[in-house]
Motif scaffolding. Sequence first.
Motif, PDB file in Angstrom:
ATOM      1  N   ALA A   5       0.804  -1.229   0.000  1.00 55.76           N
ATOM      2  CA  ALA A   5       0.000   0.000   0.000  1.00 55.76           C
ATOM      3  C   ALA A   5       0.839   1.282   0.000  1.00 55.76           C
ATOM      4  N   SER A  42      -3.973   2.791   7.419  1.00 57.80           N
ATOM      5  CA  SER A  42      -5.219   3.454   7.022  1.00 57.80           C
ATOM      6  C   SER A  42      -5.456   3.326   5.514  1.00 57.80           C
ATOM      7  N   ARG A  43      -4.377   3.284   4.733  1.00 59.10           N
ATOM      8  CA  ARG A  43      -4.551   3.067   3.278  1.00 59.10           C
ATOM      9  C   ARG A  43      -5.128   1.674   3.011  1.00 59.10           C
ATOM     10  N   GLU A  56      -7.046  -0.067   5.004  1.00 65.89           N
ATOM     11  CA  GLU A  56      -8.482  -0.074   5.363  1.00 65.89           C
ATOM     12  C   GLU A  56      -9.306   0.497   4.215  1.00 65.89           C
ATOM     13  N   LYS A  57      -8.802   1.581   3.636  1.00 61.61           N
ATOM     14  CA  LYS A  57      -9.513   2.231   2.522  1.00 61.61           C
ATOM     15  C   LYS A  57      -9.573   1.282   1.321  1.00 61.61           C
ATOM     16  N   ARG A  58      -8.420   0.658   0.994  1.00 59.20           N
ATOM     17  CA  ARG A  58      -8.360  -0.223  -0.171  1.00 59.20           C
ATOM     18  C   ARG A  58      -9.235  -1.463   0.037  1.00 59.20           C
ATOM     19  N   LYS A 106     -12.044  -1.581   1.516  1.00 57.61           N
ATOM     20  CA  LYS A 106     -13.429  -1.195   1.174  1.00 57.61           C
ATOM     21  C   LYS A 106     -13.601  -1.046  -0.332  1.00 57.61           C
ATOM     22  N   GLU A 107     -12.595  -0.455  -0.987  1.00 59.60           N
ATOM     23  CA  GLU A 107     -12.726  -0.152  -2.421  1.00 59.60           C
ATOM     24  C   GLU A 107     -12.537  -1.378  -3.317  1.00 59.60           C
ATOM     25  N   GLU A 108     -11.501  -2.207  -2.998  1.00 61.02           N
ATOM     26  CA  GLU A 108     -11.140  -3.293  -3.924  1.00 61.02           C
ATOM     27  C   GLU A 108     -11.493  -4.682  -3.417  1.00 61.02           C
ATOM     28  N   ASP A 117      -6.121  -7.797   2.348  1.00 61.65           N
ATOM     29  CA  ASP A 117      -6.154  -6.477   2.988  1.00 61.65           C
ATOM     30  C   ASP A 117      -6.912  -6.546   4.312  1.00 61.65           C
ATOM     31  N   SER A 131       0.927  13.408  -1.811  1.00 60.00           N
ATOM     32  CA  SER A 131      -0.194  13.078  -2.698  1.00 60.00           C
ATOM     33  C   SER A 131       0.327  12.306  -3.922  1.00 60.00           C
TER      34      SER A 131
END
Length: 193
Positions: A12, A124-125, A127-129, A131-133, A138, A175
């Motif tokens: 990540a 935290s990335r 956790e986000k991934r 949900k998304e992928e 993960d 970013s």
Amino acid sequence: MSFNIIFFGPPAAGKGTQAKIIEQAHNLRQLSTGDMLRAQVAEGTELGLQAKAIMDSGKLVSDEIVIGMIADSMERNKKAKGFIFDGFPRTTAQAQALDAMLAERGEKIDMVLELQVDDSALLSRIEKRAKEEGRSDDTVDAMKVRLEQYRSYSAEVLPYYKTKEIVYGVDGMRSIDEVTIQIEAVLEQDEAA
Ligand code: AMP
């Protein structure tokens, strides 16, 4: 003139995202062993079935499997101007095999970009991934193992390239655009890219 880069960094860190951007901008070919393995799992091949449990645990699949996949991809992309290796090599044996495969083409690894990101940001990335992928590795448990694995294999693989003086650190906490700008600045130092 060829140009071959390794994107190195923890899970990540943004290797895949940046590799895809640089692939387009420089007409290189991204080879991600993680993506190749996930494709095998999705297709339900024998290799995919073998790899899935190991991947879900966060451990490394065998050198033989990943070296074989990279060898096939390089063979299928004989005309590529160069490669971005993403998530490979993760052991010294993989690094040595890669050197040998490139040497057969009269090529070498020109640059290793090390994406540096704090552990807390990685979690935290992830956790986000998740949900998304919906990647099955993960999870909090698998992530702990993947980070431990990273610490151990980076201590093994990075020195291999540091002795060749081709490792460049990139601040991966910024970013996506800012990270790309840093990578482009490093690549500009080498006109072949
Ligand atoms: P990645 O998408 O690069 O994070 O890879 C996902 C998972 O695939 C890893 O946790 C490993 O189980 C496996 N994998 C990917 N690349 C390699 C490699 N070069 N060597 C061993 N296992 C790998």
